[in-house]
Design a protein around this motif. Structure first.
Motif, PDB file in Angstrom:
ATOM      1  N   GLY A 173       0.790  -1.225   0.000  1.00 11.07           N
ATOM      2  CA  GLY A 173       0.000   0.000   0.000  1.00 11.07           C
ATOM      3  C   GLY A 173       0.820   1.270   0.000  1.00 11.07           C
ATOM      4  N   PHE A 174       2.130   1.134   0.075  1.00  9.28           N
ATOM      5  CA  PHE A 174       2.972   2.332   0.084  1.00  9.28           C
ATOM      6  C   PHE A 174       3.412   2.612  -1.344  1.00  9.28           C
ATOM      7  CE2 PHE A 174       3.387   2.817   4.626  1.00  9.28           C
ATOM      8  CZ  PHE A 174       3.087   1.557   5.103  1.00  9.28           C
ATOM      9  N   ASP A 175       2.515   3.189  -2.106  1.00  6.20           N
ATOM     10  CA  ASP A 175       2.801   3.296  -3.523  1.00  6.20           C
ATOM     11  C   ASP A 175       3.475   4.603  -3.916  1.00  6.20           C
ATOM     12  OD1 ASP A 175      -0.545   4.320  -4.556  1.00  6.20           O
ATOM     13  OD2 ASP A 175       0.621   4.662  -2.733  1.00  6.20           O
ATOM     14  N   LYS A 176       3.470   5.569  -3.040  1.00  2.00           N
ATOM     15  CA  LYS A 176       4.130   6.830  -3.342  1.00  2.00           C
ATOM     16  C   LYS A 176       5.158   7.138  -2.246  1.00  2.00           C
ATOM     17  CE  LYS A 176       1.608   8.299  -6.895  1.00  2.00           C
ATOM     18  NZ  LYS A 176       2.164   8.533  -8.225  1.00  2.00           N
ATOM     19  N   ALA A 177       6.111   7.969  -2.598  1.00  2.00           N
ATOM     20  CA  ALA A 177       7.149   8.323  -1.623  1.00  2.00           C
ATOM     21  C   ALA A 177       6.532   9.032  -0.430  1.00  2.00           C
ATOM     22  CB  ALA A 177       8.215   9.196  -2.278  1.00  2.00           C
ATOM     23  N   TYR A 178       5.499   9.815  -0.678  1.00  2.00           N
ATOM     24  CA  TYR A 178       4.946  10.565   0.457  1.00  2.00           C
ATOM     25  C   TYR A 178       4.238   9.663   1.456  1.00  2.00           C
ATOM     26  CZ  TYR A 178       0.466  10.615  -2.134  1.00  2.00           C
ATOM     27  OH  TYR A 178      -0.665  10.278  -2.834  1.00  2.00           O
ATOM     28  N   VAL A 179       3.799   8.473   1.021  1.00  2.00           N
ATOM     29  CA  VAL A 179       3.197   7.539   1.978  1.00  2.00           C
ATOM     30  C   VAL A 179       4.281   6.993   2.908  1.00  2.00           C
ATOM     31  CG1 VAL A 179       1.746   5.523   2.256  1.00  2.00           C
ATOM     32  CG2 VAL A 179       1.507   6.934   0.220  1.00  2.00           C
ATOM     33  N   VAL A 180       5.426   6.692   2.332  1.00  2.96           N
ATOM     34  CA  VAL A 180       6.543   6.266   3.172  1.00  2.96           C
ATOM     35  C   VAL A 180       6.975   7.407   4.082  1.00  2.96           C
ATOM     36  CG1 VAL A 180       8.890   5.355   3.194  1.00  2.96           C
ATOM     37  CG2 VAL A 180       7.311   4.627   1.422  1.00  2.96           C
ATOM     38  N   LEU A 181       6.911   8.615   3.554  1.00  4.14           N
ATOM     39  CA  LEU A 181       7.189   9.770   4.395  1.00  4.14           C
ATOM     40  C   LEU A 181       6.215   9.823   5.565  1.00  4.14           C
ATOM     41  CD1 LEU A 181       8.572  12.578   4.921  1.00  4.14           C
ATOM     42  CD2 LEU A 181       6.712  13.551   3.579  1.00  4.14           C
ATOM     43  N   GLY A 182       4.947   9.566   5.273  1.00  5.58           N
ATOM     44  CA  GLY A 182       3.955   9.544   6.340  1.00  5.58           C
ATOM     45  C   GLY A 182       4.316   8.537   7.420  1.00  5.58           C
ATOM     46  N   GLN A 183       4.732   7.366   7.005  1.00  7.37           N
ATOM     47  CA  GLN A 183       5.125   6.343   7.965  1.00  7.37           C
ATOM     48  C   GLN A 183       6.344   6.794   8.760  1.00  7.37           C
ATOM     49  OE1 GLN A 183       3.421   3.825   8.660  1.00  7.37           O
ATOM     50  NE2 GLN A 183       4.793   2.559   9.863  1.00  7.37           N
ATOM     51  N   PHE A 184       7.279   7.401   8.058  1.00  8.83           N
ATOM     52  CA  PHE A 184       8.475   7.930   8.715  1.00  8.83           C
ATOM     53  C   PHE A 184       8.095   8.930   9.806  1.00  8.83           C
ATOM     54  CE2 PHE A 184      12.809   9.091   9.136  1.00  8.83           C
ATOM     55  CZ  PHE A 184      12.917  10.467   9.125  1.00  8.83           C
ATOM     56  N   LEU A 185       7.128   9.777   9.516  1.00  9.06           N
ATOM     57  CA  LEU A 185       6.720  10.778  10.494  1.00  9.06           C
ATOM     58  C   LEU A 185       5.934  10.159  11.639  1.00  9.06           C
ATOM     59  CD1 LEU A 185       5.673  13.605   8.021  1.00  9.06           C
ATOM     60  CD2 LEU A 185       7.782  13.421   9.320  1.00  9.06           C
ATOM     61  N   VAL A 186       5.107   9.187  11.329  1.00  6.08           N
ATOM     62  CA  VAL A 186       4.335   8.522  12.393  1.00  6.08           C
ATOM     63  C   VAL A 186       5.269   7.783  13.351  1.00  6.08           C
ATOM     64  CG1 VAL A 186       2.906   6.461  12.741  1.00  6.08           C
ATOM     65  CG2 VAL A 186       2.076   8.327  11.344  1.00  6.08           C
ATOM     66  N   LEU A 187       6.397   7.338  12.813  1.00  4.85           N
ATOM     67  CA  LEU A 187       7.385   6.704  13.691  1.00  4.85           C
ATOM     68  C   LEU A 187       8.294   7.738  14.326  1.00  4.85           C
ATOM     69  CD1 LEU A 187       8.257   3.666  11.427  1.00  4.85           C
ATOM     70  CD2 LEU A 187       7.068   3.601  13.593  1.00  4.85           C
ATOM     71  N   LYS A 188       7.827   8.968  14.318  1.00  2.71           N
ATOM     72  CA  LYS A 188       8.511  10.073  14.988  1.00  2.71           C
ATOM     73  C   LYS A 188       9.924  10.305  14.477  1.00  2.71           C
ATOM     74  CE  LYS A 188       6.188  10.433  19.283  1.00  2.71           C
ATOM     75  NZ  LYS A 188       6.340  10.587  20.689  1.00  2.71           N
ATOM     76  N   LYS A 189      10.144   9.972  13.240  1.00  2.30           N
ATOM     77  CA  LYS A 189      11.449  10.169  12.619  1.00  2.30           C
ATOM     78  C   LYS A 189      12.562   9.457  13.394  1.00  2.30           C
ATOM     79  CE  LYS A 189      10.664  14.897  12.228  1.00  2.30           C
ATOM     80  NZ  LYS A 189      11.240  16.233  12.052  1.00  2.30           N
ATOM     81  N   ASP A 190      12.195   8.409  14.134  1.00  3.50           N
ATOM     82  CA  ASP A 190      13.186   7.675  14.904  1.00  3.50           C
ATOM     83  C   ASP A 190      13.894   6.674  14.008  1.00  3.50           C
ATOM     84  OD1 ASP A 190      13.495   4.907  16.774  1.00  3.50           O
ATOM     85  OD2 ASP A 190      14.323   6.771  17.573  1.00  3.50           O
ATOM     86  N   GLU A 191      15.214   6.672  14.059  1.00  3.37           N
ATOM     87  CA  GLU A 191      15.962   5.831  13.134  1.00  3.37           C
ATOM     88  C   GLU A 191      15.713   4.351  13.367  1.00  3.37           C
ATOM     89  OE1 GLU A 191      20.056   6.781  12.806  1.00  3.37           O
ATOM     90  OE2 GLU A 191      20.429   5.213  11.327  1.00  3.37           O
ATOM     91  N   GLU A 192      15.802   3.955  14.634  1.00  2.15           N
ATOM     92  CA  GLU A 192      15.664   2.529  14.914  1.00  2.15           C
ATOM     93  C   GLU A 192      14.288   2.022  14.519  1.00  2.15           C
ATOM     94  OE1 GLU A 192      16.661   1.425  18.931  1.00  2.15           O
ATOM     95  OE2 GLU A 192      15.711  -0.519  18.610  1.00  2.15           O
TER      96      GLU A 192
END
Lengths: 90, 186
Positions: free
Chosen positions: A39-58
């Motif tokens: 379901g992550f078909d666009k870069a911005y969806v992955v960006l959304g996930q990145f932000l929901v994970l609080k931009k935490d690397e681990e």
């Protein structure tokens, strides 16, 4: 930082808009397909996930590994790419 | 262990906090990740700290066991001294000050020889004694009945060591040829 790919540089140079997920550094054809299937078909969806994970690397690395079986390098490249993009545009 | 799937987002979030797992909101896309992390944390038996008071009580409990057996195995003098000093020991922080003063209380009970030794024993080798002293104070509410034998060093060994140190120190002091070997130190 030390050695970023051309893909990385291209991605962080401008707003991502509607770029596909394999425009992200570290995400090639195979990983891109796996992400799209989830379901992550666009870069911005992955960006959304990145932000929901609080931009935490681990957390983001773990998620990427779980979702599309990215290896360490791919995880790092993708994380770095998104992080730098956020630093510039978010 | 109840299934993580059935937990609400709030419960998941609380669990993640208990296991000290850094996390964001528990949403559809992050849920499976957090479930996996919790499963790993539980399997690893990581420290989940629902109530931080437990460690404190555990220390106190350990302490009372070592403290109580002297009442059982030794004579009235020792047990009397311990029993009297026990109510004064409400906190572990007071162990050094109160234990020294408490040990000074039963002095009159001992004979003349050992009377002079008691204060030195507790003043001089604080490092050797303090582990023992640390272990002795405990909550006074425990009854002096059979404690479980969960000590590393048996109590009788501790007493033998104690007496041996006392005798040794007495010999040392008596061999010092000064006018007032003991009286100067109160």
């Amino acid at each position: 930082m030390s050695s970023t790919s051309q893909k990385h540089k291209d991605f962080v140079a401008e707003p991502m808009g509607e770029k596909p997920v394999n425009a992200l550094a570290g995400i090639g054809e195979v990983l891109g397909k796996r992400l799209e299937d989830k379901g992550f078909d666009k870069a911005y969806v992955v960006l959304g996930q990145f932000l929901v994970l609080k931009k935490d690397e681990e957390l983001f690395r773990d998620w990427l590994k779980d979702t599309c079986s990215a290896n360490i390098k791919q995880q790092g490249d993708c994380f770095g790419c998104l992080k730098e993009w956020c630093d510039a545009f978010l | 262990m109840s299934s993580l799937r059935s937990k609400t987002a709030k419960e998941m979030s609380d669990l993640l906090d208990e296991y000290e797992i850094k996390h964001g909101p528990v949403v559809d896309s992050t849920r499976s990740l957090y479930e996996r992390k919790l499963k790993e944390a539980m399997a690893k038996g990581k420290k989940a700290k629902p109530s931080p008071d437990q460690t404190y009580y555990r220390e106190e409990e350990e302490v009372t066991y070592e403290y109580r057996t002297p009442d059982r195995s030794d004579g009235a003098g020792d047990s009397g001294s311990y029993m009297r000093s026990r109510p004064a020991w409400s906190e572990r922080e007071l162990e050094h000050e109160t234990s020294y003063s408490n040990y000074s209380r039963p002095k009159p009970e001992y004979g003349g020889k050992e009377f002079s030794d008691e204060p030195h024993m507790y003043d001089l080798p604080p490092t050797s004694k303090s582990p023992y002293l640390k272990s002795t104070p405990g909550p006074p509410k425990e009854a002096p009945k059979a404690p479980p034998s969960s000590r590393l060093v048996p109590l009788w060994v501790q007493f033998v060591f104690f007496v041996a140190v006392a005798v040794f120190l007495y010999l040392v002091f008596s061999s010092m040829e000064t006018n007032e070997p003991i009286k100067g130190i109160e």
